[in-house]
Scaffold this motif. Structure first.
Motif, PDB file in Angstrom:
ATOM      1  N   VAL A   1      55.764   8.567  40.261  1.00 13.11           N
ATOM      2  CA  VAL A   1      54.867   9.168  41.609  1.00 13.11           C
ATOM      3  C   VAL A   1      56.048   9.662  42.421  1.00 13.11           C
ATOM      4  N   GLN A   2      56.057  11.036  42.894  1.00 10.62           N
ATOM      5  CA  GLN A   2      57.047  11.353  43.693  1.00 10.62           C
ATOM      6  C   GLN A   2      56.597  11.985  44.795  1.00 10.62           C
ATOM      7  N   VAL A   3      57.187  11.589  46.068  1.00 10.01           N
ATOM      8  CA  VAL A   3      56.822  12.306  47.468  1.00 10.01           C
ATOM      9  C   VAL A   3      57.916  13.191  48.055  1.00 10.01           C
ATOM     10  N   THR A   4      57.608  14.377  48.307  1.00 12.51           N
ATOM     11  CA  THR A   4      58.672  15.289  48.831  1.00 12.51           C
ATOM     12  C   THR A   4      58.524  15.540  50.204  1.00 12.51           C
ATOM     13  N   ARG A   5      59.349  16.242  51.189  1.00 12.68           N
ATOM     14  CA  ARG A   5      59.017  16.812  52.297  1.00 12.68           C
ATOM     15  C   ARG A   5      58.115  18.173  52.329  1.00 12.68           C
ATOM     16  N   GLY A   6      57.683  18.581  51.036  1.00  6.15           N
ATOM     17  CA  GLY A   6      56.815  19.545  51.242  1.00  6.15           C
ATOM     18  C   GLY A   6      57.397  20.930  50.864  1.00  6.15           C
ATOM     19  N   MET A   7      56.275  21.901  51.138  1.00  2.00           N
ATOM     20  CA  MET A   7      56.975  23.618  50.873  1.00  2.00           C
ATOM     21  C   MET A   7      57.001  24.083  52.089  1.00  2.00           C
ATOM     22  N   ALA A   8      58.202  24.891  52.189  1.00  3.12           N
ATOM     23  CA  ALA A   8      58.637  25.553  53.357  1.00  3.12           C
ATOM     24  C   ALA A   8      59.933  26.330  52.940  1.00  3.12           C
ATOM     25  N   PRO A   9      60.126  27.404  53.692  1.00  2.00           N
ATOM     26  CA  PRO A   9      61.439  28.325  53.382  1.00  2.00           C
ATOM     27  C   PRO A   9      62.625  27.423  53.668  1.00  2.00           C
ATOM     28  N   ARG A  10      63.377  27.842  52.682  1.00  2.00           N
ATOM     29  CA  ARG A  10      64.593  27.028  52.601  1.00  2.00           C
ATOM     30  C   ARG A  10      65.423  26.933  53.710  1.00  2.00           C
ATOM     31  N   ASN A  11      65.754  25.827  54.359  1.00  2.00           N
ATOM     32  CA  ASN A  11      66.270  25.514  55.607  1.00  2.00           C
ATOM     33  C   ASN A  11      66.434  23.892  55.692  1.00  2.00           C
ATOM     34  N   HIS A  12      67.961  23.731  56.104  1.00  2.00           N
ATOM     35  CA  HIS A  12      68.159  22.302  56.105  1.00  2.00           C
ATOM     36  C   HIS A  12      67.344  21.551  57.098  1.00  2.00           C
ATOM     37  N   LEU A  13      66.971  21.961  58.116  1.00  2.00           N
ATOM     38  CA  LEU A  13      65.990  21.012  59.001  1.00  2.00           C
ATOM     39  C   LEU A  13      64.651  20.802  58.501  1.00  2.00           C
ATOM     40  N   PHE A  14      64.047  19.525  58.741  1.00  2.00           N
ATOM     41  CA  PHE A  14      62.933  19.237  58.456  1.00  2.00           C
ATOM     42  C   PHE A  14      61.717  20.301  58.870  1.00  2.00           C
ATOM     43  N   PRO A  15      60.783  20.672  57.800  1.00  2.00           N
ATOM     44  CA  PRO A  15      59.820  21.547  58.169  1.00  2.00           C
ATOM     45  C   PRO A  15      58.610  20.599  58.944  1.00  2.00           C
ATOM     46  N   ASP A  16      57.611  21.247  59.497  1.00  2.00           N
ATOM     47  CA  ASP A  16      56.681  20.755  60.217  1.00  2.00           C
ATOM     48  C   ASP A  16      55.326  20.541  59.256  1.00  2.00           C
ATOM     49  N   GLY A  17      55.376  21.041  57.913  1.00  2.00           N
ATOM     50  CA  GLY A  17      54.148  20.878  57.063  1.00  2.00           C
ATOM     51  C   GLY A  17      53.902  19.622  56.629  1.00  2.00           C
TER      52      GLY A  17
ATOM     53  N   GLY B   1      61.795  19.169  47.200  1.00  2.00           N
ATOM     54  CA  GLY B   1      62.165  18.191  46.240  1.00  2.00           C
ATOM     55  C   GLY B   1      63.070  19.290  45.179  1.00  2.00           C
ATOM     56  N   HIS B   2      62.335  20.283  45.012  1.00  2.00           N
ATOM     57  CA  HIS B   2      63.070  21.279  43.930  1.00  2.00           C
ATOM     58  C   HIS B   2      64.440  21.746  44.429  1.00  2.00           C
ATOM     59  N   GLN B   3      64.574  22.301  45.714  1.00  2.00           N
ATOM     60  CA  GLN B   3      65.635  22.576  46.558  1.00  2.00           C
ATOM     61  C   GLN B   3      66.720  21.679  46.823  1.00  2.00           C
ATOM     62  N   PHE B   4      66.244  20.566  47.320  1.00  2.00           N
ATOM     63  CA  PHE B   4      67.113  19.636  48.118  1.00  2.00           C
ATOM     64  C   PHE B   4      67.269  18.415  47.298  1.00  2.00           C
ATOM     65  N   GLY B   5      66.365  18.039  46.728  1.00  2.00           N
ATOM     66  CA  GLY B   5      66.110  16.405  46.412  1.00  2.00           C
ATOM     67  C   GLY B   5      65.689  15.615  47.469  1.00  2.00           C
ATOM     68  N   ASP B   6      64.702  16.529  48.248  1.00  2.00           N
ATOM     69  CA  ASP B   6      64.314  15.899  49.607  1.00  2.00           C
ATOM     70  C   ASP B   6      63.013  14.911  49.488  1.00  2.00           C
ATOM     71  N   GLY B   7      63.261  13.689  48.912  1.00  2.00           N
ATOM     72  CA  GLY B   7      62.164  13.078  48.688  1.00  2.00           C
ATOM     73  C   GLY B   7      62.105  11.824  47.786  1.00  2.00           C
ATOM     74  N   VAL B   8      61.187  10.991  47.647  1.00  2.00           N
ATOM     75  CA  VAL B   8      61.456   9.522  47.020  1.00  2.00           C
ATOM     76  C   VAL B   8      60.439   9.437  45.812  1.00  2.00           C
ATOM     77  N   TYR B   9      60.657   8.422  45.101  1.00  2.00           N
ATOM     78  CA  TYR B   9      59.762   8.239  43.871  1.00  2.00           C
ATOM     79  C   TYR B   9      59.850   6.747  43.547  1.00  2.00           C
ATOM     80  N   GLU B  10      58.651   6.434  42.647  1.00  2.00           N
ATOM     81  CA  GLU B  10      58.605   5.326  41.784  1.00  2.00           C
ATOM     82  C   GLU B  10      58.236   5.619  40.517  1.00  2.00           C
TER      83      GLU B  10
END
Length: 274
Positions: free
Chosen positions: A90-106, A24-33
């Motif tokens: 409420v915010q949900v992101t794709r989580g923590m992972a080394p910066r990479n455009h592809l989706f992480p598995d975590g 979320g911090h690096q890509f805005g990769d998430g959603v919220y309400e």
């Protein structure tokens, strides 16, 4: 009082908890309400959760399917906050992972904050808005973290002394930077149809139901800026703005410059819900 939450832990709002490698911090990769709580009672919580999961599905973000567990955590944070009237973010992101455009598995990250809500002092006097080109992406129905065009338009409105910027795409009004917009003409409410270009507002849903209760026609069709400024009434809605009358668009006064009868009737009915 505890008024924040991050990945299984209730924390103080000023506690540092978001890692640098957070999507979320690096890509805005998430959603919220944002959910409003009146007198300790969440307003339309299930509908907000529906939209949260729909937005997550749209960006291929898998939230824990145990929806009740997430809801219970939200209710627990409300209780721990010690507040009775608040906004729950409420915010949900794709989580923590080394910066990479592809989706992480975590696993995903879930964060929440509970803060007293601030009512915007508009009341019956109404507010003013500007018209602004809709420069956003094509999928505005997703309540994603990517809000830079909204922010820039909202800031421009603020700097010019206006409450909101109303966005225009291909000559038609879509919505506000953080609100849905409606005109009233000949005692009918007219608003932009749901599409990928606007957010399906929770308060919009409430207004549609209230209109049915009041036997006011609720027409979903596109309208132009010219039709907007020639309307009998204008109002905007959102979780935080509730039902806010608009009495000026750019330099043009709407009708006699006061809150109209349809808007007032909706406001009165809205207050009876909670």
């Amino acid at each position: 009082m505890i008024s924040a939450y991050f990945n299984g832990k209730f924390v103080e709002p000023n506690e540092s908890v978001i890692p640098i490698d957070e999507r979320g911090h690096q890509f805005g990769d998430g959603v919220y309400e944002v959910i409003r709580i009146y007198d300790s009672k969440p307003f339309m919580m299930d509908e907000h959760l529906d939209r949260l999961y729909q937005s997550a599905d749209a960006i291929k973000l898998r939230i824990d399917p145990n929806r009740e567990a997430l809801k219970n955590t939200m209710l627990e944070l409300i209780q721990k906050s010690g507040l009775t009237n608040l906004d729950l973010y409420v915010q949900v992101t794709r989580g923590m992972a080394p910066r990479n455009h592809l989706f992480p598995d975590g696993p995903v990250s879930v964060s929440m904050t509970a803060k007293p809500f601030r009512s915007i002092p508009v009341g019956d006097k109404g507010a003013s808005v500007i018209l602004h080109p809709d420069e956003r992406w094509e999928n505005c129905y997703i309540k994603s973290l990517n809000l830079l065009p909204n922010i820039l338009a909202k800031q421009l409105a603020y700097e010019q002394g206006y409450l909101e910027a109303i966005l225009v795409r291909d000559g038609k009004v879509t919505e506000g930077t953080s609100s849905n917009v409606y005109i009233v003409k000949d005692s009918s409410i007219i608003t932009t149809p749901l599409s990928n270009h606007i957010l399906s507002g929770i308060t919009r849903m409430v207004v549609k139901n209230l209109a049915g209760h009041l036997r006011i026609p609720f027409v979903e069709k596109q309208f132009t800026p010219d039709q907007m400024v020639k309307a009998d009434e204008i109002f905007i809605t959102s979780t935080t703005l509730e039902i806010t009358p608009i009495i000026r668009v750019d330099d043009k006064q709407i009708n006699d410059g006061t809150t109209g009868t349809v808007t007032k009737a909706l406001q009165e009915q809205f207050k009876k819900i909670f």
